[in-house]
Motif scaffolding. Structure first.
Motif, PDB file in Angstrom:
ATOM      1  N   GLY A   1      -0.100  -1.958 -13.557  1.00 10.60           N
ATOM      2  CA  GLY A   1      -1.112  -1.459 -12.635  1.00 10.60           C
ATOM      3  C   GLY A   1      -0.522  -0.917 -11.347  1.00 10.60           C
ATOM      4  N   GLN A   2       0.742  -1.289 -11.035  1.00 13.09           N
ATOM      5  CA  GLN A   2       1.396  -0.785  -9.814  1.00 13.09           C
ATOM      6  C   GLN A   2       2.249   0.444 -10.115  1.00 13.09           C
ATOM      7  OE1 GLN A   2       3.370  -3.820  -7.365  1.00 13.09           O
ATOM      8  NE2 GLN A   2       2.487  -5.384  -8.693  1.00 13.09           N
ATOM      9  N   ARG A   3       2.839   0.437 -11.283  1.00 17.12           N
ATOM     10  CA  ARG A   3       3.791   1.492 -11.611  1.00 17.12           C
ATOM     11  C   ARG A   3       3.079   2.806 -11.910  1.00 17.12           C
ATOM     12  NH1 ARG A   3       7.045   4.458 -14.572  1.00 17.12           N
ATOM     13  NH2 ARG A   3       9.288   4.036 -14.653  1.00 17.12           N
ATOM     14  N   ALA A   4       3.614   3.892 -11.353  1.00 14.51           N
ATOM     15  CA  ALA A   4       3.113   5.232 -11.642  1.00 14.51           C
ATOM     16  C   ALA A   4       4.118   5.931 -12.550  1.00 14.51           C
ATOM     17  CB  ALA A   4       2.915   6.018 -10.354  1.00 14.51           C
ATOM     18  N   LEU A   5       3.739   7.094 -13.071  1.00 15.19           N
ATOM     19  CA  LEU A   5       4.651   7.879 -13.891  1.00 15.19           C
ATOM     20  C   LEU A   5       5.125   9.077 -13.092  1.00 15.19           C
ATOM     21  CD1 LEU A   5       2.803   7.901 -17.344  1.00 15.19           C
ATOM     22  CD2 LEU A   5       4.681   6.415 -16.607  1.00 15.19           C
ATOM     23  N   MET A   6       6.423   9.410 -13.251  1.00 12.53           N
ATOM     24  CA  MET A   6       6.980  10.575 -12.574  1.00 12.53           C
ATOM     25  C   MET A   6       6.486  11.833 -13.286  1.00 12.53           C
ATOM     26  SD  MET A   6       8.758  11.623 -10.038  1.00 12.53           S
ATOM     27  CE  MET A   6       9.711  10.200  -9.470  1.00 12.53           C
ATOM     28  N   THR A   7       5.482  12.449 -12.729  1.00 12.85           N
ATOM     29  CA  THR A   7       4.865  13.635 -13.317  1.00 12.85           C
ATOM     30  C   THR A   7       4.887  14.781 -12.309  1.00 12.85           C
ATOM     31  OG1 THR A   7       2.673  13.001 -12.502  1.00 12.85           O
ATOM     32  CG2 THR A   7       3.309  12.194 -14.696  1.00 12.85           C
ATOM     33  N   PRO A   8       4.636  16.005 -12.742  1.00 14.06           N
ATOM     34  CA  PRO A   8       4.555  17.128 -11.790  1.00 14.06           C
ATOM     35  C   PRO A   8       3.513  16.877 -10.707  1.00 14.06           C
ATOM     36  CG  PRO A   8       4.660  17.952 -14.037  1.00 14.06           C
ATOM     37  CD  PRO A   8       4.513  16.479 -14.142  1.00 14.06           C
ATOM     38  N   LYS A   9       2.393  16.264 -11.097  1.00  7.04           N
ATOM     39  CA  LYS A   9       1.322  15.989 -10.144  1.00  7.04           C
ATOM     40  C   LYS A   9       1.775  15.007  -9.069  1.00  7.04           C
ATOM     41  CE  LYS A   9      -3.563  14.606  -9.993  1.00  7.04           C
ATOM     42  NZ  LYS A   9      -4.721  14.151 -10.799  1.00  7.04           N
ATOM     43  N   LEU A  10       2.505  13.945  -9.474  1.00  8.66           N
ATOM     44  CA  LEU A  10       2.982  12.954  -8.516  1.00  8.66           C
ATOM     45  C   LEU A  10       4.025  13.563  -7.584  1.00  8.66           C
ATOM     46  CD1 LEU A  10       3.072  10.048  -7.453  1.00  8.66           C
ATOM     47  CD2 LEU A  10       4.803   9.544  -9.209  1.00  8.66           C
ATOM     48  N   ARG A  11       4.928  14.371  -8.133  1.00  7.63           N
ATOM     49  CA  ARG A  11       5.957  15.033  -7.302  1.00  7.63           C
ATOM     50  C   ARG A  11       5.295  15.908  -6.242  1.00  7.63           C
ATOM     51  NH1 ARG A  11      11.023  16.155  -8.493  1.00  7.63           N
ATOM     52  NH2 ARG A  11      10.664  18.361  -8.052  1.00  7.63           N
ATOM     53  N   ALA A  12       4.296  16.679  -6.656  1.00  3.49           N
ATOM     54  CA  ALA A  12       3.605  17.567  -5.722  1.00  3.49           C
ATOM     55  C   ALA A  12       2.866  16.760  -4.661  1.00  3.49           C
ATOM     56  CB  ALA A  12       2.634  18.469  -6.481  1.00  3.49           C
ATOM     57  N   TYR A  13       2.269  15.634  -5.060  1.00  5.86           N
ATOM     58  CA  TYR A  13       1.515  14.794  -4.122  1.00  5.86           C
ATOM     59  C   TYR A  13       2.449  14.209  -3.051  1.00  5.86           C
ATOM     60  CZ  TYR A  13      -0.734  10.679  -2.165  1.00  5.86           C
ATOM     61  OH  TYR A  13      -1.220   9.742  -1.287  1.00  5.86           O
ATOM     62  N   ILE A  14       3.614  13.710  -3.446  1.00  2.00           N
ATOM     63  CA  ILE A  14       4.546  13.093  -2.487  1.00  2.00           C
ATOM     64  C   ILE A  14       5.026  14.133  -1.467  1.00  2.00           C
ATOM     65  CG2 ILE A  14       6.772  11.922  -2.217  1.00  2.00           C
ATOM     66  CD1 ILE A  14       4.586  10.183  -3.460  1.00  2.00           C
ATOM     67  N   LYS A  15       5.304  15.331  -1.924  1.00  2.00           N
ATOM     68  CA  LYS A  15       5.742  16.384  -0.995  1.00  2.00           C
ATOM     69  C   LYS A  15       4.638  16.740  -0.006  1.00  2.00           C
ATOM     70  CE  LYS A  15       9.040  18.623  -4.124  1.00  2.00           C
ATOM     71  NZ  LYS A  15       9.377  19.860  -4.866  1.00  2.00           N
ATOM     72  N   GLU A  16       3.427  16.859  -0.537  1.00  2.00           N
ATOM     73  CA  GLU A  16       2.298  17.194   0.332  1.00  2.00           C
ATOM     74  C   GLU A  16       2.030  16.061   1.321  1.00  2.00           C
ATOM     75  OE1 GLU A  16      -2.368  18.689  -0.018  1.00  2.00           O
ATOM     76  OE2 GLU A  16      -1.230  18.156  -1.808  1.00  2.00           O
ATOM     77  N   ARG A  17       2.110  14.820   0.840  1.00  2.00           N
ATOM     78  CA  ARG A  17       1.886  13.658   1.706  1.00  2.00           C
ATOM     79  C   ARG A  17       2.887  13.633   2.857  1.00  2.00           C
ATOM     80  NH1 ARG A  17       4.071   8.134  -0.488  1.00  2.00           N
ATOM     81  NH2 ARG A  17       5.937   9.220   0.275  1.00  2.00           N
ATOM     82  N   ASP A  18       4.139  13.996   2.546  1.00  2.00           N
ATOM     83  CA  ASP A  18       5.202  13.994   3.562  1.00  2.00           C
ATOM     84  C   ASP A  18       5.291  15.308   4.315  1.00  2.00           C
ATOM     85  OD1 ASP A  18       5.807  11.421   2.821  1.00  2.00           O
ATOM     86  OD2 ASP A  18       7.472  11.975   1.507  1.00  2.00           O
ATOM     87  N   ASN A  19       4.283  16.169   4.128  1.00  2.00           N
ATOM     88  CA  ASN A  19       4.187  17.435   4.864  1.00  2.00           C
ATOM     89  C   ASN A  19       5.400  18.328   4.615  1.00  2.00           C
ATOM     90  OD1 ASN A  19       2.715  19.174   6.501  1.00  2.00           O
ATOM     91  ND2 ASN A  19       3.729  18.481   8.379  1.00  2.00           N
ATOM     92  N   TYR A  20       5.932  18.263   3.395  1.00  2.01           N
ATOM     93  CA  TYR A  20       7.065  19.093   2.987  1.00  2.01           C
ATOM     94  C   TYR A  20       8.228  18.985   3.985  1.00  2.01           C
ATOM     95  CZ  TYR A  20       3.485  20.966  -0.081  1.00  2.01           C
ATOM     96  OH  TYR A  20       2.476  21.080  -1.010  1.00  2.01           O
ATOM     97  N   THR A  21       8.452  17.748   4.406  1.00  4.35           N
ATOM     98  CA  THR A  21       9.474  17.474   5.423  1.00  4.35           C
ATOM     99  C   THR A  21      10.399  16.366   4.929  1.00  4.35           C
ATOM    100  OG1 THR A  21       7.932  18.067   7.190  1.00  4.35           O
ATOM    101  CG2 THR A  21       9.869  16.773   7.810  1.00  4.35           C
ATOM    102  N   CYS A  22      11.692  16.548   5.132  1.00  7.71           N
ATOM    103  CA  CYS A  22      12.668  15.521   4.767  1.00  7.71           C
ATOM    104  C   CYS A  22      12.455  14.294   5.653  1.00  7.71           C
ATOM    105  CB  CYS A  22      14.088  16.049   4.935  1.00  7.71           C
ATOM    106  SG  CYS A  22      15.377  14.814   4.608  1.00  7.71           S
ATOM    107  N   GLN A  23      12.335  13.132   5.024  1.00 11.60           N
ATOM    108  CA  GLN A  23      12.051  11.904   5.753  1.00 11.60           C
ATOM    109  C   GLN A  23      13.286  11.304   6.416  1.00 11.60           C
ATOM    110  OE1 GLN A  23       8.571  10.855   5.958  1.00 11.60           O
ATOM    111  NE2 GLN A  23       8.747  12.996   5.315  1.00 11.60           N
ATOM    112  N   HIS A  24      14.448  11.924   6.219  1.00 12.53           N
ATOM    113  CA  HIS A  24      15.672  11.457   6.883  1.00 12.53           C
ATOM    114  C   HIS A  24      16.035  12.338   8.075  1.00 12.53           C
ATOM    115  CE1 HIS A  24      17.773   8.582   3.783  1.00 12.53           C
ATOM    116  NE2 HIS A  24      16.544   8.216   4.075  1.00 12.53           N
TER     117      HIS A  24
END
Length: 361
Positions: free
Chosen positions: A289-312
């Motif tokens: 229930g916690q684990r997600a799958l690495m999918t195109p949708k998840l990759r796109a969501y993480i980038k959008e969430r981080d405002n297409y900015t490197c977190q380092h």
């Protein structure tokens, strides 16, 4: 030997080649064609016109050879000129960055889990049959690649209907969390490869667009790849041959017929393979229930969430429009990290490369 001298040496070979061709054409005309043309006056008119036609063809070849020779000399002169070296020095920094990204992309292509098939040894086979059978399909049996499984026609046909099931069964990729993590890593890296190829091509095109209209006419489409190479750009490999390809192969006993089932794990198939594996795995209750799958949708969501900015380092696509952004596990999978939103972040390719398998602070 420095680059300038090396280019002169390479270009001089072309000059000498076309000079030799031109001399041969002239020699043929002076010592063979001209005497024939003069002698043809003494014979029938048809003979004269035949030799005249050959003479006109010779003239065309001669002018073509002279044109190629002049072009080769101009090219040699251009690569020794201040104009070329000023361009090369002007873009050196950007070309080096492109090459560094190109190397990174090539590294990502090598990410794949070996199928784990067993090495069954090598043999030497001799056919002493009294009959002269060609057995042409038997040549395929010499393919001992670990991604080729020699099987019955039934297995070959069943693999067409259930490719993932048969890949797991016959190529020793067991449906477990470890292999799911590895296939997800492959998908994540290969996705970055495909994005990187497009971004790298766009970046190089943008750099080159500034100079294309200012280049001499003899730097045409044929010369352009060499021009880019001499400016310092490494060739971008746009092929998809790095995708893993599994083959089920059946060859008849007589060697006269065969059946093949070929399965390419491109991005679409990798994404579907991830879903297939997840459906076969019984996850531990602690992560269910916690684990997600690495999918195109998840990759796109993480980038959008981080405002297409490197977190380092904080660089974003606003700073560099052709920036390659990658999805990283904050706590690496190798150290117990999971594929879930809270453990994923956006990093630029440089930060992700330097981070490696370390835990982000």
């Amino acid at each position: 030997m420095d680059e300038k001298k090396l280019y002169y040496k390479e270009d001089s070979k072309n000059v000498h080649k076309y000079l030799t061709v031109t001399n041969i054409v002239v020699f043929f005309g002076v010592f063979s064609l001209f005497p024939s043309l003069i002698n043809s006056f003494k014979f029938e008119l048809s003979s004269f016109f035949a030799v005249l036609l050959i003479f006109l063809i010779w003239l065309f070849i001669l002018f073509s050879a002279i044109s190629l020779l002049k072009n080769a000399k101009k090219i040699r002169e251009f690569y020794q000129s201040d104009k070329f070296w000023n361009i090369k020095n002007e873009i050196k920094g950007r070309a080096d960055k492109c090459n560094e990204l190109n190397d990174h992309i090539e590294e990502l292509k090598t990410t794949f889990v070996s199928s784990g098939t067993k090495n069954l040894g090598k043999v030497e086979y001799k056919d002493s049959s009294n009959y002269n059978f060609k057995r042409k399909e038997w040549e395929k049996l010499k393919n001992t690649d670990e991604y080729v499984y020699q099987c019955s026609s039934t297995v070959c046909k069943n693999a067409q209907a259930q490719p993932f099931k048969y890949i797991c069964k016959y190529f020793n990729i067991k449906p477990n969390e470890e292999n799911l993590n590895r296939i997800e890593e492959v998908f994540n890296n290969f996705s970055a490869v495909e994005e990187g190829k497009k971004l790298l091509t766009a970046e190089e095109d943008e750099i080159m667009r500034k100079f294309v209209g200012k280049l001499p006419k003899f730097i045409d489409d044929k010369q352009y790849p060499r021009f880019k190479k001499r400016l310092g750009f490494k060739e971008i490999n746009l092929s998809d041959v790095y995708y893993p390809r599994f083959k089920f192969l059946y060859v008849s006993a007589g060697g006269n017929s065969s059946i093949e089932t070929n399965i390419t794990l491109d991005l679409d198939n990798l994404s579907n393979f991830i879903e297939y594996l997840s459906e076969q795995i019984k996850f531990k209750k602690s992560i269910e229930g916690q684990r997600a799958l690495m999918t195109p949708k998840l990759r796109a969501y993480i980038k959008e969430r981080d405002n297409y900015t490197c977190q380092h380092c904080g660089i974003s696509i606003k700073d560099e429009p052709h920036l390659l952004l990658e999805i990283d596990h904050i706590v690496p999978v190798s150290k117990g990290g999971m594929t879930c939103e809270n453990n994923l972040q956006t990093l630029c390719w440089k930060c992700n490369r330097s981070k490696g398998s370390k835990i982000s602070s």
